[in-house]
Scaffold this motif. Structure first.
Motif, PDB file in Angstrom:
ATOM      1  N   SER A   1      12.174  26.475  18.063  1.00 40.21           N
ATOM      2  CA  SER A   1      11.018  27.030  17.367  1.00 40.21           C
ATOM      3  C   SER A   1      10.667  28.369  18.007  1.00 40.21           C
ATOM      4  O   SER A   1      11.221  28.741  19.056  1.00 40.21           O
ATOM      5  N   VAL A   2       9.732  29.079  17.419  1.00 42.15           N
ATOM      6  CA  VAL A   2       9.256  30.325  18.007  1.00 42.15           C
ATOM      7  C   VAL A   2       8.674  30.046  19.386  1.00 42.15           C
ATOM      8  O   VAL A   2       8.870  30.824  20.319  1.00 42.15           O
ATOM      9  N   GLY A   3       7.988  28.913  19.553  1.00 39.51           N
ATOM     10  CA  GLY A   3       7.416  28.566  20.852  1.00 39.51           C
ATOM     11  C   GLY A   3       8.476  28.412  21.928  1.00 39.51           C
ATOM     12  O   GLY A   3       8.280  28.847  23.072  1.00 39.51           O
ATOM     13  N   THR A   4       9.586  27.826  21.593  1.00 42.21           N
ATOM     14  CA  THR A   4      10.669  27.669  22.561  1.00 42.21           C
ATOM     15  C   THR A   4      11.326  29.021  22.847  1.00 42.21           C
ATOM     16  O   THR A   4      11.641  29.326  23.999  1.00 42.21           O
ATOM     17  N   ALA A   5      11.511  29.830  21.824  1.00 40.30           N
ATOM     18  CA  ALA A   5      12.042  31.177  22.044  1.00 40.30           C
ATOM     19  C   ALA A   5      11.086  31.974  22.932  1.00 40.30           C
ATOM     20  O   ALA A   5      11.520  32.715  23.817  1.00 40.30           O
ATOM     21  N   ASN A   6       9.789  31.811  22.726  1.00 40.54           N
ATOM     22  CA  ASN A   6       8.812  32.512  23.564  1.00 40.54           C
ATOM     23  C   ASN A   6       8.861  32.031  25.010  1.00 40.54           C
ATOM     24  O   ASN A   6       8.642  32.813  25.941  1.00 40.54           O
ATOM     25  N   ALA A   7       9.154  30.757  25.218  1.00 45.02           N
ATOM     26  CA  ALA A   7       9.283  30.232  26.586  1.00 45.02           C
ATOM     27  C   ALA A   7      10.473  30.905  27.281  1.00 45.02           C
ATOM     28  O   ALA A   7      10.384  31.286  28.455  1.00 45.02           O
ATOM     29  N   LEU A   8      11.575  31.064  26.562  1.00 47.80           N
ATOM     30  CA  LEU A   8      12.728  31.782  27.114  1.00 47.80           C
ATOM     31  C   LEU A   8      12.361  33.246  27.343  1.00 47.80           C
ATOM     32  O   LEU A   8      12.682  33.820  28.383  1.00 47.80           O
ATOM     33  N   LEU A   9      11.676  33.840  26.399  1.00 47.93           N
ATOM     34  CA  LEU A   9      11.276  35.242  26.514  1.00 47.93           C
ATOM     35  C   LEU A   9      10.422  35.467  27.764  1.00 47.93           C
ATOM     36  O   LEU A   9      10.666  36.404  28.533  1.00 47.93           O
ATOM     37  N   ALA A  10       9.452  34.596  28.003  1.00 44.91           N
ATOM     38  CA  ALA A  10       8.602  34.712  29.196  1.00 44.91           C
ATOM     39  C   ALA A  10       9.432  34.599  30.467  1.00 44.91           C
ATOM     40  O   ALA A  10       9.178  35.292  31.452  1.00 44.91           O
ATOM     41  N   CYS A  11      10.430  33.746  30.444  1.00 48.14           N
ATOM     42  CA  CYS A  11      11.324  33.597  31.590  1.00 48.14           C
ATOM     43  C   CYS A  11      12.127  34.875  31.826  1.00 48.14           C
ATOM     44  O   CYS A  11      12.244  35.342  32.957  1.00 48.14           O
ATOM     45  N   LEU A  12      12.659  35.446  30.765  1.00 52.05           N
ATOM     46  CA  LEU A  12      13.444  36.676  30.899  1.00 52.05           C
ATOM     47  C   LEU A  12      12.584  37.813  31.447  1.00 52.05           C
ATOM     48  O   LEU A  12      13.032  38.594  32.283  1.00 52.05           O
TER      49      LEU A  12
ATOM     50  N   LEU B   1      16.274  39.241  22.451  1.00 52.29           N
ATOM     51  CA  LEU B   1      15.817  37.943  21.950  1.00 52.29           C
ATOM     52  C   LEU B   1      14.670  38.120  20.973  1.00 52.29           C
ATOM     53  O   LEU B   1      14.663  37.516  19.898  1.00 52.29           O
ATOM     54  N   ALA B   2      13.693  38.951  21.335  1.00 56.37           N
ATOM     55  CA  ALA B   2      12.489  39.096  20.511  1.00 56.37           C
ATOM     56  C   ALA B   2      12.751  39.828  19.210  1.00 56.37           C
ATOM     57  O   ALA B   2      11.953  39.739  18.276  1.00 56.37           O
ATOM     58  N   GLY B   3      13.849  40.519  19.124  1.00 57.09           N
ATOM     59  CA  GLY B   3      14.159  41.254  17.907  1.00 57.09           C
ATOM     60  C   GLY B   3      15.267  40.592  17.121  1.00 57.09           C
ATOM     61  O   GLY B   3      15.058  39.585  16.436  1.00 57.09           O
ATOM     62  N   PRO B   4      16.474  41.129  17.266  1.00 57.43           N
ATOM     63  CA  PRO B   4      17.591  40.657  16.435  1.00 57.43           C
ATOM     64  C   PRO B   4      17.890  39.163  16.554  1.00 57.43           C
ATOM     65  O   PRO B   4      18.158  38.507  15.545  1.00 57.43           O
ATOM     66  N   SER B   5      17.843  38.617  17.752  1.00 60.95           N
ATOM     67  CA  SER B   5      18.217  37.202  17.911  1.00 60.95           C
ATOM     68  C   SER B   5      17.257  36.281  17.174  1.00 60.95           C
ATOM     69  O   SER B   5      17.694  35.385  16.441  1.00 60.95           O
ATOM     70  N   MET B   6      15.954  36.479  17.392  1.00 58.47           N
ATOM     71  CA  MET B   6      14.980  35.613  16.712  1.00 58.47           C
ATOM     72  C   MET B   6      15.068  35.775  15.196  1.00 58.47           C
ATOM     73  O   MET B   6      15.054  34.787  14.460  1.00 58.47           O
ATOM     74  N   LEU B   7      15.174  37.017  14.752  1.00 60.52           N
ATOM     75  CA  LEU B   7      15.238  37.265  13.305  1.00 60.52           C
ATOM     76  C   LEU B   7      16.476  36.644  12.688  1.00 60.52           C
ATOM     77  O   LEU B   7      16.409  36.071  11.597  1.00 60.52           O
TER      78      LEU B   7
ATOM     79  N   GLY C   1      16.025  33.132  11.805  1.00 58.92           N
ATOM     80  CA  GLY C   1      14.975  32.856  10.825  1.00 58.92           C
ATOM     81  C   GLY C   1      13.594  32.704  11.434  1.00 58.92           C
ATOM     82  O   GLY C   1      12.700  32.163  10.799  1.00 58.92           O
ATOM     83  N   MET C   2      13.412  33.185  12.657  1.00 62.38           N
ATOM     84  CA  MET C   2      12.111  33.089  13.319  1.00 62.38           C
ATOM     85  C   MET C   2      11.331  34.374  13.129  1.00 62.38           C
ATOM     86  O   MET C   2      11.902  35.465  13.157  1.00 62.38           O
ATOM     87  N   VAL C   3      10.034  34.234  12.967  1.00 65.90           N
ATOM     88  CA  VAL C   3       9.154  35.386  12.874  1.00 65.90           C
ATOM     89  C   VAL C   3       8.399  35.480  14.201  1.00 65.90           C
ATOM     90  O   VAL C   3       7.676  34.545  14.572  1.00 65.90           O
ATOM     91  N   PRO C   4       8.593  36.586  14.930  1.00 69.90           N
ATOM     92  CA  PRO C   4       7.860  36.743  16.187  1.00 69.90           C
ATOM     93  C   PRO C   4       6.353  36.619  15.946  1.00 69.90           C
ATOM     94  O   PRO C   4       5.848  37.032  14.908  1.00 69.90           O
ATOM     95  N   ASP C   5       5.655  36.044  16.926  1.00 61.58           N
ATOM     96  CA  ASP C   5       4.218  35.864  16.801  1.00 61.58           C
ATOM     97  C   ASP C   5       3.481  36.657  17.877  1.00 61.58           C
ATOM     98  O   ASP C   5       4.093  37.457  18.592  1.00 61.58           O
ATOM     99  N   SER C   6       2.188  36.440  18.013  1.00 57.90           N
ATOM    100  CA  SER C   6       1.399  37.211  18.975  1.00 57.90           C
ATOM    101  C   SER C   6       1.855  36.966  20.409  1.00 57.90           C
ATOM    102  O   SER C   6       1.800  37.872  21.245  1.00 57.90           O
ATOM    103  N   VAL C   7       2.346  35.768  20.716  1.00 55.42           N
ATOM    104  CA  VAL C   7       2.856  35.487  22.064  1.00 55.42           C
ATOM    105  C   VAL C   7       4.128  36.305  22.311  1.00 55.42           C
ATOM    106  O   VAL C   7       4.318  36.868  23.396  1.00 55.42           O
ATOM    107  N   THR C   8       4.975  36.385  21.310  1.00 52.14           N
ATOM    108  CA  THR C   8       6.194  37.186  21.423  1.00 52.14           C
ATOM    109  C   THR C   8       5.835  38.629  21.768  1.00 52.14           C
ATOM    110  O   THR C   8       6.394  39.214  22.708  1.00 52.14           O
ATOM    111  N   TYR C   9       4.898  39.181  21.009  1.00 50.40           N
ATOM    112  CA  TYR C   9       4.528  40.578  21.233  1.00 50.40           C
ATOM    113  C   TYR C   9       3.828  40.773  22.573  1.00 50.40           C
ATOM    114  O   TYR C   9       4.045  41.780  23.252  1.00 50.40           O
TER     115      TYR C   9
END
Length: 145
Positions: free
Chosen positions: A83-94, A106-112, A115-123
């Motif tokens: 989910s976006v939440g799990t991707a954000n957990a990886l993003l925070a780690c990176l 991750l936050a751009g091409p990979s998530m898109l 089929g994920m839409v970045p959210d406020s946590v991503t940004y």
């Protein structure tokens, strides 16, 4: 309740996975957390998306972006849809591991592409990454003077 936790009846795989996820979250290191996952896997309890999110959290605390990237690849190989939440957990780690280029990928091409839409946590993670990168560059410039 037992030790402040509610005890559930049934003893099914969901209970075991919940215990796994709680144990992973409390692990002292990424190595200890991955050992727990392998021990449970050997008993027939497969990790799920929440397990991986907890693993990324442990990796973030240790600033171990490389292990987190390996775990992300493993999760995808196991066909666990993040989910976006799990991707954000990886993003925070990176970001914590100062792997800024990987975080941007991750936050751009990979998530898109997943089929994920970045959210406020991503940004917020990306803003944090850009701020940290700029601060590190300023420190290097100051040291060079």
């Amino acid at each position: 309740t037992l030790s402040g936790r509610t005890r559930r009846r049934g003893g099914g795989a969901g209970d075991a996975r919940g215990t796994l996820n709680a144990s992973v979250q409390e692990a002292a290191s990424p190595s200890a957390a991955t050992r727990l996952v392998e021990e449970y896997r050997a008993r027939g309890v497969a990790p799920d998306e929440t397990t991986y999110r907890m693993l990324f959290s442990v990796c973030r605390r240790a600033r171990d972006g490389e292990r987190a990237r390996q775990l992300w690849a493993q999760m995808c190989e196991e066909r666990i849809q993040p989910s976006v939440g799990t991707a954000n957990a990886l993003l925070a780690c990176l970001v914590a591991a100062e792997m800024y280029d990987e975080a941007e990928e991750l936050a751009g091409p990979s998530m898109l592409s997943m089929g994920m839409v970045p959210d406020s946590v991503t940004y917020a993670c990306l803003v944090s990454a850009h701020r940290a990168r700029a601060q590190a560059a300023a420190r290097r410039a100051q040291a060079a003077r």
